[in-house]
Design a protein around this motif. Structure first.
Motif, PDB file in Angstrom:
ATOM      1  N   VAL A 103       0.863  -1.042  -0.039  1.00 28.04           N
ATOM      2  CA  VAL A 103      -0.095  -0.103  -0.087  1.00 28.04           C
ATOM      3  C   VAL A 103       0.905   1.323  -0.139  1.00 28.04           C
ATOM      4  CG1 VAL A 103      -1.966  -1.163   1.266  1.00 28.04           C
ATOM      5  CG2 VAL A 103      -0.079   0.099   2.491  1.00 28.04           C
ATOM      6  N   MET A 104       0.298   2.218  -0.355  1.00 32.89           N
ATOM      7  CA  MET A 104       0.944   3.759  -0.168  1.00 32.89           C
ATOM      8  C   MET A 104      -0.096   4.549   0.869  1.00 32.89           C
ATOM      9  SD  MET A 104       3.800   4.170  -1.687  1.00 32.89           S
ATOM     10  CE  MET A 104       3.896   5.973  -1.532  1.00 32.89           C
ATOM     11  N   LEU A 105       0.507   5.208   1.810  1.00 31.91           N
ATOM     12  CA  LEU A 105      -0.201   6.033   2.818  1.00 31.91           C
ATOM     13  C   LEU A 105       0.208   7.411   2.247  1.00 31.91           C
ATOM     14  CD1 LEU A 105       0.430   4.049   6.001  1.00 31.91           C
ATOM     15  CD2 LEU A 105      -1.842   5.004   5.288  1.00 31.91           C
ATOM     16  N   VAL A 106      -0.355   8.368   1.925  1.00 30.68           N
ATOM     17  CA  VAL A 106      -0.188   9.784   1.367  1.00 30.68           C
ATOM     18  C   VAL A 106      -0.957  10.683   2.244  1.00 30.68           C
ATOM     19  CG1 VAL A 106      -0.608  11.017  -0.662  1.00 30.68           C
ATOM     20  CG2 VAL A 106      -0.288   8.717  -1.134  1.00 30.68           C
ATOM     21  N   THR A 110      -5.593  17.729   5.344  1.00 28.31           N
ATOM     22  CA  THR A 110      -6.710  17.266   6.464  1.00 28.31           C
ATOM     23  C   THR A 110      -6.729  15.766   6.809  1.00 28.31           C
ATOM     24  OG1 THR A 110      -8.414  17.670   5.247  1.00 28.31           O
ATOM     25  CG2 THR A 110      -7.451  19.487   6.474  1.00 28.31           C
ATOM     26  N   ARG A 111      -6.226  14.789   5.716  1.00 31.94           N
ATOM     27  CA  ARG A 111      -6.575  13.566   5.770  1.00 31.94           C
ATOM     28  C   ARG A 111      -5.283  12.712   5.313  1.00 31.94           C
ATOM     29  NH1 ARG A 111      -8.643  15.402   1.149  1.00 31.94           N
ATOM     30  NH2 ARG A 111      -8.187  14.355  -0.727  1.00 31.94           N
ATOM     31  N   ILE A 112      -5.431  11.453   5.568  1.00 31.40           N
ATOM     32  CA  ILE A 112      -4.541  10.575   4.780  1.00 31.40           C
ATOM     33  C   ILE A 112      -5.292   9.529   3.793  1.00 31.40           C
ATOM     34  CG2 ILE A 112      -3.014   8.372   5.185  1.00 31.40           C
ATOM     35  CD1 ILE A 112      -3.257   9.465   8.199  1.00 31.40           C
ATOM     36  N   GLU A 113      -4.580   9.458   2.662  1.00 30.56           N
ATOM     37  CA  GLU A 113      -5.214   8.517   1.495  1.00 30.56           C
ATOM     38  C   GLU A 113      -4.628   7.054   1.554  1.00 30.56           C
ATOM     39  OE1 GLU A 113      -6.602  11.930  -1.703  1.00 30.56           O
ATOM     40  OE2 GLU A 113      -5.144  10.532  -2.256  1.00 30.56           O
ATOM     41  N   LEU A 114      -5.313   6.181   1.523  1.00 32.85           N
ATOM     42  CA  LEU A 114      -4.704   4.816   1.548  1.00 32.85           C
ATOM     43  C   LEU A 114      -4.969   4.293   0.307  1.00 32.85           C
ATOM     44  CD1 LEU A 114      -3.081   2.537   3.011  1.00 32.85           C
ATOM     45  CD2 LEU A 114      -5.426   1.795   4.120  1.00 32.85           C
ATOM     46  N   TRP A 115      -3.662   3.929  -0.579  1.00 33.99           N
ATOM     47  CA  TRP A 115      -4.162   3.124  -1.773  1.00 33.99           C
ATOM     48  C   TRP A 115      -3.507   1.937  -1.832  1.00 33.99           C
ATOM     49  CZ3 TRP A 115      -5.141   6.187  -6.595  1.00 33.99           C
ATOM     50  CH2 TRP A 115      -5.375   7.606  -6.250  1.00 33.99           C
TER      51      TRP A 115
END
Length: 141
Positions: A103-106, A110-115
């Motif tokens: 995964v990538m945590l970006v 104001t938020r984190i995206e988890l891809w």
């Protein structure tokens, strides 16, 4: 503020170790929801509360608000890190984002995206420097 991109692995039990850079900003509990694409959003509680307020609509029968409520609130999971700094990702959310192991945590303000790593790499390949330059000019940067 969340910033930076971090490659990580999900263990066989669906748990993710959260980067130290994000832990303090997340607070004791946080909420994981479906994002606007095939990835997840991780929101600290104050951001989640603000979003829920925005999603309420004018009444319980507000037809414009219901699809958004179902999309975001219907899949939301409020959780916390375990003693080893990991979070268990529910299967329904992992399935939505096609998350297996890589995964990538970006951090996106104001938020984190988890891809999933595959989807992140595909996204990165399709976003050109020319598009970024055009968007930056439009935003006044």
């Amino acid at each position: 503020m969340f910033q930076g991109a971090f490659p990580y692995r999900i263990d066989d039990k669906g748990r993710l170790k959260m980067p130290a850079e994000f832990v303090a900003e997340l607070g004791e509990s946080f909420t994981i929801i479906r994002g606007m694409g095939k990835y997840l959003w991780i929101l600290p509680e104050h951001e989640w509360s603000t979003m829920v307020t925005q999603l309420r609509g004018e009444s319980m029968a507000d037809q414009r608000a219901m699809p958004l409520q179902r999309w975001f609130i219907g899949s939301a999971v409020t959780t916390a890190l375990d003693g080893q700094g990991r979070v268990a990702l529910p299967t329904v959310l992992r399935d939505h984002a096609a998350i297996k192991h890589e995964v990538m945590l970006v951090g996106v303000g104001t938020r984190i995206e988890l891809w999933s790593r595959e989807r992140w790499d595909a996204y990165e390949a399709e976003v050109s420097e020319q598009l970024i330059e055009e968007l930056a000019r439009s935003a006044g940067l």
